[in-house]
Motif scaffolding. Sequence first.
Motif, mmCIF file in Angstrom:
data_model
loop_
_atom_site.group_PDB
_atom_site.id
_atom_site.type_symbol
_atom_site.label_atom_id
_atom_site.label_comp_id
_atom_site.label_asym_id
_atom_site.label_seq_id
_atom_site.Cartn_x
_atom_site.Cartn_y
_atom_site.Cartn_z
ATOM 1 N N UNK A 295 12.154 -19.002 21.451
ATOM 2 C CA UNK A 295 11.784 -18.483 22.779
ATOM 3 C C UNK A 295 10.271 -18.301 22.872
ATOM 4 N N UNK A 296 9.661 -17.743 21.808
ATOM 5 C CA UNK A 296 8.202 -17.549 21.795
ATOM 6 C C UNK A 296 7.482 -18.892 21.871
ATOM 7 N N UNK A 297 8.004 -19.878 21.140
ATOM 8 C CA UNK A 297 7.413 -21.229 21.182
ATOM 9 C C UNK A 297 7.482 -21.796 22.596
ATOM 10 N N UNK A 298 8.656 -21.684 23.210
ATOM 11 C CA UNK A 298 8.844 -22.254 24.551
ATOM 12 C C UNK A 298 7.981 -21.543 25.593
ATOM 13 N N UNK A 299 7.827 -20.228 25.440
ATOM 14 C CA UNK A 299 6.973 -19.482 26.381
ATOM 15 C C UNK A 299 5.502 -19.850 26.167
ATOM 16 N N UNK A 300 5.102 -20.006 24.897
ATOM 17 C CA UNK A 300 3.708 -20.373 24.595
ATOM 18 C C UNK A 300 3.376 -21.726 25.219
ATOM 19 N N UNK A 301 4.346 -22.644 25.158
ATOM 20 C CA UNK A 301 4.127 -23.973 25.759
ATOM 21 C C UNK A 301 3.892 -23.888 27.257
ATOM 22 N N UNK A 302 4.438 -22.866 27.872
ATOM 23 C CA UNK A 302 4.239 -22.673 29.322
ATOM 24 C C UNK A 302 2.976 -21.847 29.594
ATOM 25 N N UNK A 303 2.237 -21.520 28.531
ATOM 26 C CA UNK A 303 0.960 -20.837 28.714
ATOM 27 C C UNK A 303 1.005 -19.321 28.576
ATOM 28 N N UNK A 304 2.154 -18.787 28.148
ATOM 29 C CA UNK A 304 2.233 -17.329 27.980
ATOM 30 C C UNK A 304 1.794 -16.916 26.576
ATOM 31 N N UNK A 305 1.223 -15.744 26.476
ATOM 32 C CA UNK A 305 0.814 -15.184 25.196
ATOM 33 C C UNK A 305 2.053 -14.560 24.556
ATOM 34 N N UNK A 306 2.730 -15.324 23.718
ATOM 35 C CA UNK A 306 4.038 -14.883 23.236
ATOM 36 C C UNK A 306 4.205 -15.061 21.730
ATOM 37 N N UNK A 307 4.723 -14.035 21.082
ATOM 38 C CA UNK A 307 5.023 -14.090 19.647
ATOM 39 C C UNK A 307 6.385 -13.455 19.400
#
Length: 326
Positions: A295-307
């Motif tokens: 989920x963090x990877x997929x959100x990061x790909x959309x430009x969100x700061x996610x870990x």
Amino acid sequence: MISSNNLRISLDRKESGADIDFISHAHTDHIAAAKSSKSVLASMQTIRLIEQAHNITLAQGRNEQEGFRLIEAGHMLGSRQLCIENEHLGKRVVYTGDFQMVRSKTSRPIEILDADTVIMDSTYEDPSIRFNDKNEVETAMQDWARGRLEDGIVIFGAYALGKAQELISILNDAGIRPVVSKKIGRVSGVYTNNGIKLEYLSAEEHDGDYEDALRGNFVGITETRDLQTIKAGLGMAHGKRVFTAVATGFAKVFRFNTDAQFPLSDHADFSQSIEYIEATGAREVVTYGANAEAFARNLSQKGYNSTPFRSSAFAAKAENNKYLEN
Ligand SMILES: [Zn+2]
């Protein structure tokens, strides 16, 4: 585990050293801490459901704690998010637990607050999974149940907590009063005691109406997963055709061994999770649960700061940044 206001709080998990165990809602995969907890923080409805549906007596259950706010999650009766206010630093962190963005017939709508950081459930981490319009799913279930009921017995498989009650309400709207298992009857009793109108016949009551219903064609709801065995058993016992279906969001992902499957979900899908993040204005998304990494990877790909959430890393970060600590 996170810490704030000098307290260590576990989030829907059993973790040693926690001062408080926050339980967002009564589904089995969220109540691991309940049995041994010194102090559970949960809504009153969740506390009732843990006691009555899971037969667990809580040492101490409370629904308020200074510095923390419980807000609606829209997932099932009693489901709450945990809002952690750190007034000293002017920071707000919200842990979602399981949440749902669209309205359900049997739970209150989600409440969304502005937040600096969101700790977010990762059940549906895959952007390619998109739930259908809920009204369409409900109508399809009603039409299918009414049609099959003319030819025999209809059995739905659904989780006993939450989904079964939503299903009862959907069937009631189609003029159907379903027969339900003992466990579903007990949980539904907690719902009706909390003002949710549900019409059903429970195997626990086992009264005249229940016996009458079983003599004709009927719609039943069970939490039993093996619907093939139920189908064979009922077919033999009643000498009728039996039609089976499941009602779960996983109907979008898996093929079930049933006559029909309906993607009735009580979760947010990926795009609805993004809708939630946008509504909060959060600058940081920490993903939580089984699919946290993806989920963090997929959100990061959309430009969100996610870990992904890491208990120790999060605590260390809080320490370093004075982010969650007082
Ligand atoms: Zn849940």
